[in-house]
Motif scaffolding. Structure first.
Motif, PDB file in Angstrom:
ATOM      1  N   GLN A   1      14.692 -28.731 -92.928  1.00 25.66           N
ATOM      2  CA  GLN A   1      15.731 -27.969 -93.200  1.00 25.66           C
ATOM      3  C   GLN A   1      14.946 -26.667 -93.420  1.00 25.66           C
ATOM      4  N   SER A   2      13.737 -26.520 -94.650  1.00 31.32           N
ATOM      5  CA  SER A   2      12.878 -24.855 -95.249  1.00 31.32           C
ATOM      6  C   SER A   2      13.018 -24.070 -93.974  1.00 31.32           C
TER       7      SER A   2
ATOM      8  N   GLY B   1       7.476 -23.983 -93.055  1.00 33.59           N
ATOM      9  CA  GLY B   1       8.015 -22.857 -93.527  1.00 33.59           C
ATOM     10  C   GLY B   1       7.817 -21.131 -92.999  1.00 33.59           C
TER      11      GLY B   1
ATOM     12  N   ASP C   1       9.773 -18.846 -90.193  1.00 36.11           N
ATOM     13  CA  ASP C   1      11.509 -18.658 -90.043  1.00 36.11           C
ATOM     14  C   ASP C   1      11.705 -19.371 -88.632  1.00 36.11           C
TER      15      ASP C   1
END
Length: 79
Positions: free
Chosen positions: A21-22, A45, A47
């Motif tokens: 999700q992150s 984390g 992108d």
């Protein structure tokens, strides 16, 4: 929940690239047991999946570089 996106594998070990999700992340697992844990064995984390794969590739290359050398040095006697 994590979803496996890609797997980088060679004779030293493997790195799983996953989506969560992150963002994206990776988890490194060497084939041979290591006596220490590395801070970068698992990171998340990122992108993009490309960024996570680039970092994972560096970590896979570092698996063999972390092993100590087993060469012996010859003693030279001072005469």
């Amino acid at each position: 929940m994590r979803t496996l996106v890609n797997l980088l594998n060679d004779d030293r070990g493997y790195v799983r690239i996953f989506a969560e999700q992150s963002g994206f992340g990776y988890e490194k697992s060497p084939h041979a047991a290591t006596p220490y844990q590395d801070l970068f064995d698992r990171m998340s984390g990122y992108d993009s999946v490309e960024s996570a794969m680039a970092a994972a590739q560096f970590q896979l290359q570092a698996v063999s570089e972390g092993r100590p050398s087993r060469t012996r040095r010859r003693r030279v006697s001072a005469r």
